[in-house]
Scaffold this active site. Structure first.
Site, PDB file in Angstrom:
ATOM      1  N   TYR A  17      -3.501   9.398   5.064  1.00 24.95           N
ATOM      2  CA  TYR A  17      -2.904   8.256   5.363  1.00 24.95           C
ATOM      3  C   TYR A  17      -3.270   7.599   6.487  1.00 24.95           C
ATOM      4  CZ  TYR A  17       1.092   5.269   6.513  1.00 24.95           C
ATOM      5  OH  TYR A  17       1.808   4.472   7.072  1.00 24.95           O
ATOM      6  N   GLY A  47       0.827  -1.345  -0.129  1.00 26.16           N
ATOM      7  CA  GLY A  47       0.087  -0.017   0.036  1.00 26.16           C
ATOM      8  C   GLY A  47       0.956   1.088   0.078  1.00 26.16           C
TER       9      GLY A  47
HETATM   10  C1  15L Z   1       4.861   5.708   8.710  1.00 28.90           C
HETATM   11  O1  15L Z   1       3.863   5.253   8.989  1.00 28.90           O
HETATM   12  C2  15L Z   1       5.461   5.889   7.610  1.00 28.90           C
HETATM   13  O2  15L Z   1       5.213   4.648   6.701  1.00 28.90           O
HETATM   14  C3  15L Z   1       7.012   6.119   7.799  1.00 28.90           C
HETATM   15  O3  15L Z   1       7.424   6.249   6.471  1.00 28.90           O
HETATM   16  C4  15L Z   1       7.138   7.261   8.909  1.00 28.90           C
HETATM   17  O4  15L Z   1       6.751   8.398   8.315  1.00 28.90           O
HETATM   18  C5  15L Z   1       6.709   6.709  10.078  1.00 28.90           C
HETATM   19  O5  15L Z   1       5.218   6.469   9.838  1.00 28.90           O
HETATM   20  C6  15L Z   1       6.860   7.766  11.347  1.00 28.90           C
HETATM   21  O6  15L Z   1       5.874   8.320  11.716  1.00 28.90           O
HETATM   22  O7  15L Z   1       7.864   8.064  11.709  1.00 28.90           O
END
Ligand code: 15L
Length: 272
Positions: free
Chosen positions: A134, A71
């Site tokens: 997201y 995803g």
């Molecule tokens: C996430 O969900 C992302 O996939 C990752 O790239 C980071 O941004 C991470 O969270 C985060 O919060 O550090």
């Protein structure tokens, strides 16, 4: 022997899991839109677009458990999130049910609850407070997981992953860092523990600055080996190079909260 499907196998987490999982699950089936460049001759790979139900049905055939890491993995345009994380996640659960898959471990994210302030310790039972489109898609995935567990008997574990990597990379990540080997432990609990019906765990190592109560994972045997404070100096030195941002620095979700923010910042207080 259990056949385990790993979606998102070409991504950052998937690439690491491909190397760490075979001792526990020798029969791995890898999937993504494109094969990883470094695919070995001993690795099995089937391509699939998550937004295409027929393709997702094909990768779920003959599978016992799924690690769903596929995803869109950051904030993005609505249509990308919709295709990959809403329609794609629905297709994954639906295909799993149709194909008789028994267990799913779903890669949720801390961004499902990113608008909780950093001074508040939260469990996995709090109301969702997503910090992005997201984050909303991860709340949707957790809700689908609950539905497919309660209504269709799939055993579902959602991992609200913090920040996956070899070490914490800034001040915020000292609270939410997840060491790759600790993720493997959480996946194994989701795939094998007899007590699973529907669970949410935080995907975090042993971090003394954690904002999260992750006791349910510990109750089911989780014993993380990563300790964020071992990398404190490195993380704080990296933080010193970053520009401050009142909103991003106040909430758990960090820059996901600050981006596009045009709301009321009167809740943001200096607390550190
Ligand atoms: C996430 O969900 C992302 O996939 C990752 O790239 C980071 O941004 C991470 O969270 C985060 O919060 O550090």
């Amino acid at each position: 022997m259990a056949r385990i499907l790993v979606t998102g196998a070409s991504g950052e987490i998937g690439s690491s899991l491909r190397k760490l999982l075979p001792p526990f699950y020798p029969d791995l089936l890898l999937s993504d839109m494109k094969a990883p460049a470094s695919l070995g001759t001993d690795e099995k790979f089937k391509p699939a677009e998550l937004s295409n139900l027929a393709q997702v049905e094909a990768i779920c055939e003959g599978v016992d458990g799924i690690l769903h890491f596929g995803g869109y993995s950051v904030e993005g345009p609505w249509d990308s999130i919709l295709q990959s994380n809403i329609i794609g996640c629905y297709n994954l659960f639906e295909a799993a049910r149709n194909q008789g898959v028994k267990r799913i471990v779903f890669a949720s994210s801390n961004h499902a609850v990113g608008f909780y302030p950093r001074h508040q310790r939260i469990g996995t039972d709090v109301t969702a407070r997503p910090d992005s489109r997201y984050g909303v898609s991860k709340v949707f995935g957790e809700a689908l997981g609950a539905l497919y567990a309660d209504k269709h008997g799939l055993k579902v574990t959602c991992l609200r992953i913090g920040n996956f990597g070899d070490r914490p990379i800034d001040h915020r990540r000292l609270s939410i860092w997840l060491k790759p080997e600790d993720l493997v432990q959480l996946c194994r609990i989701g795939l094998d523990h007899p007590g699973i019906h529907f669970e949410i765990f935080y995907g975090a190592s042993y971090n003394e600055r954690a904002w999260w109560d992750n006791h349910r994972a510990y109750d089911l045997g989780y014993r993380p080996t990563g300790r964020a404070e071992d990398f404190r100096d490195h993380a704080l030195a990296a933080q010193a190079k970053l520009p401050p941002d009142r909103v991003s620095d106040f909430y758990q979700g960090g820059t996901f909260c600050g981006m596009e923010f045009d709301g009321d910042a009167s809740n943001v207080i200096d607390w550190q």
